[in-house]
Design an enzyme around this catalytic site. Structure first.
Site, PDB file in Angstrom:
ATOM      1  N   GLY A  64      -5.498   3.137  29.545  1.00 18.12           N
ATOM      2  CA  GLY A  64      -4.627   3.712  28.531  1.00 18.12           C
ATOM      3  C   GLY A  64      -3.200   3.259  28.728  1.00 18.12           C
ATOM      4  N   CYS A  91      -8.532   1.218  35.478  1.00 15.71           N
ATOM      5  CA  CYS A  91      -7.090   1.074  35.239  1.00 15.71           C
ATOM      6  C   CYS A  91      -6.412   2.445  35.249  1.00 15.71           C
ATOM      7  CB  CYS A  91      -6.848   0.303  33.941  1.00 15.71           C
ATOM      8  SG  CYS A  91      -5.140  -0.306  33.779  1.00 15.71           S
ATOM      9  N   TYR A  92      -5.941   2.943  34.107  1.00 19.81           N
ATOM     10  CA  TYR A  92      -5.343   4.281  34.057  1.00 19.81           C
ATOM     11  C   TYR A  92      -6.343   5.323  34.550  1.00 19.81           C
ATOM     12  CZ  TYR A  92      -3.236   8.504  32.002  1.00 19.81           C
ATOM     13  OH  TYR A  92      -2.707   9.752  31.798  1.00 19.81           O
ATOM     14  N   HIS A 178      -9.806  -4.497  34.795  1.00 17.60           N
ATOM     15  CA  HIS A 178     -10.656  -4.214  33.636  1.00 17.60           C
ATOM     16  C   HIS A 178     -11.943  -5.053  33.724  1.00 17.60           C
ATOM     17  CE1 HIS A 178      -7.908  -1.799  31.133  1.00 17.60           C
ATOM     18  NE2 HIS A 178      -6.959  -2.479  31.742  1.00 17.60           N
ATOM     19  N   GLU A 180     -14.436  -4.825  31.781  1.00 15.35           N
ATOM     20  CA  GLU A 180     -15.027  -4.973  30.452  1.00 15.35           C
ATOM     21  C   GLU A 180     -14.559  -6.204  29.700  1.00 15.35           C
ATOM     22  OE1 GLU A 180     -11.445  -2.180  29.827  1.00 15.35           O
ATOM     23  OE2 GLU A 180     -12.816  -2.801  31.422  1.00 15.35           O
ATOM     24  N   SER A 232     -11.653 -10.424   0.238  1.00 11.53           N
ATOM     25  CA  SER A 232     -10.686 -11.455   0.615  1.00 11.53           C
ATOM     26  C   SER A 232     -11.336 -12.824   0.764  1.00 11.53           C
ATOM     27  CB  SER A 232     -10.017 -11.075   1.936  1.00 11.53           C
ATOM     28  OG  SER A 232     -10.941 -11.191   3.003  1.00 11.53           O
ATOM     29  N   GLY A 234     -13.088 -13.425   3.520  1.00 12.48           N
ATOM     30  CA  GLY A 234     -13.373 -13.486   4.950  1.00 12.48           C
ATOM     31  C   GLY A 234     -14.696 -12.815   5.267  1.00 12.48           C
ATOM     32  N   ASP A 236     -15.480 -10.167   7.060  1.00 13.70           N
ATOM     33  CA  ASP A 236     -15.545  -8.703   7.037  1.00 13.70           C
ATOM     34  C   ASP A 236     -15.711  -8.180   5.613  1.00 13.70           C
ATOM     35  OD1 ASP A 236     -15.053  -8.933   9.748  1.00 13.70           O
ATOM     36  OD2 ASP A 236     -12.908  -8.584   9.532  1.00 13.70           O
ATOM     37  N   SER A 237     -14.803  -8.575   4.729  1.00 14.89           N
ATOM     38  CA  SER A 237     -14.880  -8.058   3.362  1.00 14.89           C
ATOM     39  C   SER A 237     -16.087  -8.621   2.630  1.00 14.89           C
ATOM     40  CB  SER A 237     -13.591  -8.378   2.590  1.00 14.89           C
ATOM     41  OG  SER A 237     -13.452  -9.763   2.369  1.00 14.89           O
ATOM     42  N   LYS A 375     -16.351  -8.091  15.428  1.00 15.59           N
ATOM     43  CA  LYS A 375     -16.564  -9.257  14.577  1.00 15.59           C
ATOM     44  C   LYS A 375     -17.941  -9.885  14.779  1.00 15.59           C
ATOM     45  CE  LYS A 375     -13.381 -10.832  12.618  1.00 15.59           C
ATOM     46  NZ  LYS A 375     -12.759 -10.582  11.293  1.00 15.59           N
TER      47      LYS A 375
END
Length: 519
Positions: A64, A91-92, A178, A180, A232, A234, A236-237, A375
């Site tokens: 965080g 981390c945090y 990290h 991940e 758009s 792309g 995603d859309s 993505k």
């Protein structure tokens, strides 16, 4: 999300606002172990209630942006450590865990961001099977200075003497780095160790087909009404549009707004591809409206807010014409996380379709069927929907378009220059065959001019930055080490074919500390 068995083994991730929080859950799900994200201050009672539908085998405290010494710094409820399952702090979360158990966290005097070399002192537990030196990804200022009594140090770095630890029972672990992110070379192995060796999970979960679930969600929200979707071109859309078309049929109206900020050939591409795939495609030229709204604006956050509001106003006009009361968007998880939508998260940049939206809109609801996907997961859905490979593999393009790749004020002239430069960058990289290994590649027009020489005469023109990155999910990225001859061709073509440009530079910054886009 549907589960493959009634009560799958589960790792809970407590969210303290780190931008990699969902990445942790993603990595665990890739092991076919279910993972669910909960607020960092969730009550133990609420966790116990989950046991009716899952077997909680471990808890991870995420990273965080806060310091444990910040006023109001997010903290887990103390009784979380009494849940009776292993806990891993990252981390945090590593600092929180040490502090809550009686250790001491010191305010850092030297930040550590990026790749570091960890010396593995004891390859046990989470670190089992690792070598004596490991490349890890750090992003912190504070550090654990003293461990609780009886705890042992498992790893150290040059600037962090307690980079990993565990308690005597092997139930509590802390990693300052990290695991991940892809930059931690054996991070997946570390998480596997925690999930399987420490927590004893069985890989008994898998995600069922996303498509029928999303279709049902769209239908349940829109009901018998009509919806417009922001298209758009792309990935995603496009995926959201085809998904919504399957849900709503001709009650969906796909709107492509030509903002004047699009890539070269974008409008023609959208007409050609999507007129065959979607029943109601509207191409609206609103370029004059966008340029007028952006006149004199230099701040990138202001650009995104203005573009977000202008988008919505155009959508509202079209929606009124077709009688649609709902707006569907292709928002994905990285968009939302970078806009600081979560309780403890820090806003990195506003996305025009998330925090950039105006507070008052005329739609009954905004539907975001892809909101929890990354993505690469969107690409998987696109393949299942039968979208052409040219769309599936299309590189990401920001919703605000070239407006956030023109540094400073956006003008029609600057966009014209950048549009041509961007086309050259894409042409050369795609011709080289290297594009398949890249996440994104584009150009940025800087808000500065420098002196050059063209035709034995002094020239005074723009500087262009070329950016190419490698990534898996856009939460982290590494700059691509493009061949020198390719970079030379790019610089030569750009300065020869675009008279206004006299200098080309290449961006060699990772994400973090940079973002992929410049604005």
């Amino acid at each position: 999300m549907p589960l493959s068995i009634a009560r799958p083994d589960t790792i809970l991730v407590l969210d303290f606002g780190g931008q990699y929080c969902h990445l942790i859950a993603r990595r665990i799900r890739e092991f076919h172990v279910y993972s669910e994200i909960l607020p960092g201050d969730v009550d133990l009672e609420d966790i116990m209630k989950l046991r009716g539908r899952m077997v909680v085998k471990g808890i991870i405290l995420s990273g965080g942006p806060a310091s444990v010494y910040d006023p109001g710094a997010p903290r887990p409820k103390p009784d979380i450590l009494e849940a009776g399952v292993p806990v891993l702090g990252i981390c945090y979360g590593h600092q929180l865990l040490a502090q809550m158990l009686g250790g001491y966290v010191a305010r850092g005097t030297k930040a550590e961001y990026g790749v570091a070399v960890a010396r593995i002192l004891k390859p046990v537990g989470v670190l089992e099977g690792l070598g004596p030196r490991e490349r890890v990804w750090m992003s912190h200022m504070d550090l654990v200075a003293e461990l609780p009594e009886g705890f042992e140090v498992l790893a150290e770095t040059d600037t962090c003497p307690i980079a990993a630890f565990r308690d005597p029972s092997g139930r509590f672990y802390g990693l300052q780095w990290h695991p991940e992110v892809v930059h931690t070379e054996n991070g997946v192995k570390m998480l596997e160790n925690f999930v399987f060796n420490v927590c004893g999970c069985t890989p008994n979960w898998s995600m069922e087909d996303f498509i029928p679930k999303a279709i049902q969600e769209i239908r349940s929200i829109v009901g018998s009404g009509k919806a417009v979707i922001a298209l758009s071109g792309g990935i995603d859309s496009s995926t959201a549009a085809v998904l919504s078309s399957k849900a709503l049929g001709d009650r969906l109206h796909a709107i492509f707004i030509d903002t004047g900020l699009m890539r070269e050939g974008e409008v023609e591409y959208v007409r050609e591809v999507f007129s065959k795939m979607l029943p109601n495609l509207h191409v609206v030229d609103a370029s004059r409206e966008f340029f007028e709204a952006l006149k004199g604006v230099r701040d990138p956050e202001a650009k995104r807010r203005i573009i977000g509001e202008t988008f919505i106003r155009v959508f509202e006009r079209i929606a009124k014409k077709v009688g649609a009361e709902y707006l569907i968007q292709g928002t994905i998880y990285p968009d939302r996380i970078e806009s600081g939508f979560r309780k403890f998260s820090d806003k990195i940049k506003t996305h025009h379709n998330v925090a950039g939206l105006p507070s008052k809109m005329e739609f009954k609801a905004i539907v975001e069927p892809l909101r929890d996907l990354y993505k690469d997961e969107v690409r998987e859905v696109a393949r299942r929907l039968g979208l052409p490979e040219q769309i599936v593999h299309r590189q990401p393009f920001p919703g605000p378009g070239l407006a956030v790749r023109v540094i400073g004020e956006v003008t029609p002239e600057k966009v014209r220059i950048l549009r041509r430069v961007d086309a050259i960058v894409r042409e050369e990289i795609e011709k080289s065959g290297l594009w398949k290994g890249l996440w994104q590649y584009f150009a940025v027009l800087l808000d500065v001019k420098t002196t050059g020489i063209k035709g034995d005469k002094r020239a005074y023109g723009y500087v262009v930055a070329v950016r190419a990155v490698e990534s898996r999910e856009a939460m982290t990225a590494s700059f691509a080490k493009l061949p020198w001859d390719l970079l030379e061709r790019l610089a030569t073509r750009i300065t020869n074919e675009v008279p206004e440009v006299v200098r080309v530079v290449y961006d060699i910054t990772h994400k973090p500390p940079a973002t992929i886009e410049w604005e």
